[in-house]
Scaffold this motif. Structure first.
Motif, PDB file in Angstrom:
ATOM      1  N   ALA A  40       0.830  -1.208   0.000  1.00  0.00           N
ATOM      2  CA  ALA A  40       0.000   0.000   0.000  1.00  0.00           C
ATOM      3  C   ALA A  40       0.866   1.261   0.000  1.00  0.00           C
ATOM      4  O   ALA A  40       0.582   2.225  -0.729  1.00  0.00           O
ATOM      5  N   TYR A  41       1.945   1.271   0.802  1.00  0.00           N
ATOM      6  CA  TYR A  41       2.788   2.459   0.867  1.00  0.00           C
ATOM      7  C   TYR A  41       3.669   2.587  -0.371  1.00  0.00           C
ATOM      8  O   TYR A  41       4.012   3.707  -0.773  1.00  0.00           O
ATOM      9  N   ILE A  42       4.023   1.477  -0.987  1.00  0.00           N
ATOM     10  CA  ILE A  42       4.734   1.549  -2.263  1.00  0.00           C
ATOM     11  C   ILE A  42       3.845   2.220  -3.306  1.00  0.00           C
ATOM     12  O   ILE A  42       4.318   3.045  -4.099  1.00  0.00           O
ATOM     13  N   LYS A  43       2.552   1.908  -3.307  1.00  0.00           N
ATOM     14  CA  LYS A  43       1.619   2.585  -4.213  1.00  0.00           C
ATOM     15  C   LYS A  43       1.565   4.084  -3.908  1.00  0.00           C
ATOM     16  O   LYS A  43       1.547   4.919  -4.827  1.00  0.00           O
ATOM     17  N   LEU A  44       1.550   4.433  -2.620  1.00  0.00           N
ATOM     18  CA  LEU A  44       1.540   5.859  -2.259  1.00  0.00           C
ATOM     19  C   LEU A  44       2.814   6.545  -2.726  1.00  0.00           C
ATOM     20  O   LEU A  44       2.788   7.710  -3.149  1.00  0.00           O
ATOM     21  N   ASN A  45       3.927   5.836  -2.644  1.00  0.00           N
ATOM     22  CA  ASN A  45       5.180   6.398  -3.131  1.00  0.00           C
ATOM     23  C   ASN A  45       5.122   6.640  -4.639  1.00  0.00           C
ATOM     24  O   ASN A  45       5.581   7.673  -5.133  1.00  0.00           O
ATOM     25  N   GLN A  46       4.546   5.707  -5.358  1.00  0.00           N
ATOM     26  CA  GLN A  46       4.418   5.861  -6.809  1.00  0.00           C
ATOM     27  C   GLN A  46       3.530   7.050  -7.172  1.00  0.00           C
ATOM     28  O   GLN A  46       3.693   7.642  -8.237  1.00  0.00           O
ATOM     29  N   LEU A  47       2.622   7.402  -6.262  1.00  0.00           N
ATOM     30  CA  LEU A  47       1.752   8.559  -6.464  1.00  0.00           C
ATOM     31  C   LEU A  47       2.391   9.855  -5.981  1.00  0.00           C
ATOM     32  O   LEU A  47       1.803  10.929  -6.087  1.00  0.00           O
ATOM     33  N   GLY A  48       3.585   9.748  -5.396  1.00  0.00           N
ATOM     34  CA  GLY A  48       4.282  10.925  -4.904  1.00  0.00           C
ATOM     35  C   GLY A  48       3.857  11.377  -3.525  1.00  0.00           C
ATOM     36  O   GLY A  48       4.228  12.467  -3.092  1.00  0.00           O
ATOM     37  N   VAL A  49       3.109  10.540  -2.811  1.00  0.00           N
ATOM     38  CA  VAL A  49       2.598  10.912  -1.478  1.00  0.00           C
ATOM     39  C   VAL A  49       3.500  10.378  -0.365  1.00  0.00           C
ATOM     40  O   VAL A  49       3.817  11.101   0.582  1.00  0.00           O
ATOM     41  N   ALA A  50       3.899   9.131  -0.443  1.00  0.00           N
ATOM     42  CA  ALA A  50       4.844   8.562   0.521  1.00  0.00           C
ATOM     43  C   ALA A  50       6.261   8.774   0.005  1.00  0.00           C
ATOM     44  O   ALA A  50       6.523   8.625  -1.193  1.00  0.00           O
ATOM     45  N   LYS A  51       7.173   9.120   0.917  1.00  0.00           N
ATOM     46  CA  LYS A  51       8.557   9.422   0.521  1.00  0.00           C
ATOM     47  C   LYS A  51       9.540   8.805   1.515  1.00  0.00           C
ATOM     48  O   LYS A  51       9.183   8.490   2.646  1.00  0.00           O
ATOM     49  N   SER A  52      10.765   8.642   1.046  1.00  0.00           N
ATOM     50  CA  SER A  52      11.790   8.019   1.872  1.00  0.00           C
ATOM     51  C   SER A  52      13.054   8.866   1.906  1.00  0.00           C
ATOM     52  O   SER A  52      13.297   9.687   1.017  1.00  0.00           O
ATOM     53  N   VAL A  53      13.839   8.657   2.948  1.00  0.00           N
ATOM     54  CA  VAL A  53      15.198   9.191   3.035  1.00  0.00           C
ATOM     55  C   VAL A  53      16.131   8.000   3.178  1.00  0.00           C
ATOM     56  O   VAL A  53      15.860   7.092   3.980  1.00  0.00           O
ATOM     57  N   GLU A  54      17.210   7.990   2.402  1.00  0.00           N
ATOM     58  CA  GLU A  54      18.145   6.876   2.412  1.00  0.00           C
ATOM     59  C   GLU A  54      19.528   7.341   2.872  1.00  0.00           C
ATOM     60  O   GLU A  54      19.974   8.422   2.495  1.00  0.00           O
ATOM     61  N   VAL A  55      20.194   6.514   3.672  1.00  0.00           N
ATOM     62  CA  VAL A  55      21.569   6.770   4.091  1.00  0.00           C
ATOM     63  C   VAL A  55      22.430   5.642   3.538  1.00  0.00           C
ATOM     64  O   VAL A  55      22.169   4.464   3.801  1.00  0.00           O
ATOM     65  N   TRP A  56      23.454   6.006   2.781  1.00  0.00           N
ATOM     66  CA  TRP A  56      24.299   5.038   2.085  1.00  0.00           C
ATOM     67  C   TRP A  56      25.728   5.090   2.617  1.00  0.00           C
ATOM     68  O   TRP A  56      26.260   6.161   2.886  1.00  0.00           O
ATOM     69  N   LYS A  57      26.337   3.932   2.720  1.00  0.00           N
ATOM     70  CA  LYS A  57      27.787   3.843   2.926  1.00  0.00           C
ATOM     71  C   LYS A  57      28.326   3.118   1.709  1.00  0.00           C
ATOM     72  O   LYS A  57      28.135   1.915   1.563  1.00  0.00           O
ATOM     73  N   GLY A  58      28.926   3.873   0.813  1.00  0.00           N
ATOM     74  CA  GLY A  58      29.259   3.316  -0.486  1.00  0.00           C
ATOM     75  C   GLY A  58      27.978   3.022  -1.234  1.00  0.00           C
ATOM     76  O   GLY A  58      27.096   3.872  -1.358  1.00  0.00           O
ATOM     77  N   SER A  59      27.856   1.780  -1.695  1.00  0.00           N
ATOM     78  CA  SER A  59      26.645   1.384  -2.421  1.00  0.00           C
ATOM     79  C   SER A  59      25.639   0.666  -1.533  1.00  0.00           C
ATOM     80  O   SER A  59      24.601   0.214  -2.011  1.00  0.00           O
TER      81      SER A  59
END
Length: 214
Positions: A117-136
């Motif tokens: 359900a939240y992946i669908k919201l993300n595809q609609l631009g409503v749900a969003k994420s922040v990512e923290v990367w160390k290298g890849s």
């Protein structure tokens, strides 16, 4: 407490139980989820249970100008060991949140139904994420629902110490630049209190939330 039918509606949040439970049932369609968040309501339930909708009182929030950054976090940020991105890999973030064991925090158990359900919201631009990367490698992050003036945090994870805090601090600074009012943290937990979050009444929260919807 109310049993929801097929129509897109919720009872007033003031009818929630002392535990914050407002209603059961319904579905996790994008339309219903958006309606819920716009009205201070969110789903939280375990696998095999009916969907349970909450609107707790008091409400844990972070006013953006009240963010607390400890000296140790400031030192970590100056090292530039991590790359932080916004909305680059929502699916991997929610899957890591789903798998991460947590204590005293809503969003600990994310069912497959909720994830999709939240992946669908993300595809609609409503749900969003922040990512923290160390290298890849994705080592920390968070996700939530973006209402345009309030960001409703759902869950976060860390594979490396303090990386969820890095994601949170990044989000706060980004939202501050865009004049958001607050981040909704839902219910009390020590992790977010250490970053400056505090409890306010549901009434006060709803006044802020509805400011752009009335």
């Amino acid at each position: 407490m109310f049993l929801l039918g097929p129509s897109l509606e919720f009872p007033p949040v003031e009818r929630a139980s002392p535990e914050g439970i407002l209603a059961f049932g319904g579905d996790l369609s994008p339309e219903r989820l958006i309606l819920a968040y716009e009205n201070g309501i969110f789903p939280w339930y375990n696998e095999g249970e009916p969907i349970i909708w909450y609107s707790p009182d008091p409400r844990m929030v972070l006013f953006l100008n009240e963010l607390k950054v400890s000296k140790s976090m400031a030192r970590l940020m100056r090292k530039n060991e991590f790359k932080i991105t916004m909305n680059q890999d929502f699916k991997q973030v929610i899957e890591n949140c789903q798998q991460a064991p947590r204590k005293d925090q809503l969003g600990t158990w994310i069912t497959e139904e909720m994830k999709e359900a939240y992946i669908k919201l993300n595809q609609l631009g409503v749900a969003k994420s922040v990512e923290v990367w160390k290298g890849s490698e994705l080592v920390g992050g968070l996700y939530g629902v973006d209402l345009g003036h309030v960001f409703c945090g759902e869950s976060m994870f860390s594979k490396v110490s303090n990386t969820s805090k890095l994601a949170f601090i990044y989000l706060v600074r980004l939202l501050s630049e865009k004049n958001y009012r607050l981040i909704d943290c839902q219910v009390y937990n020590e992790h977010l209190e250490s970053l400056g979050a505090r409890e306010i009444s549901r009434t006060d929260f709803m006044q802020i939330l509805k400011a752009d919807y009335v």
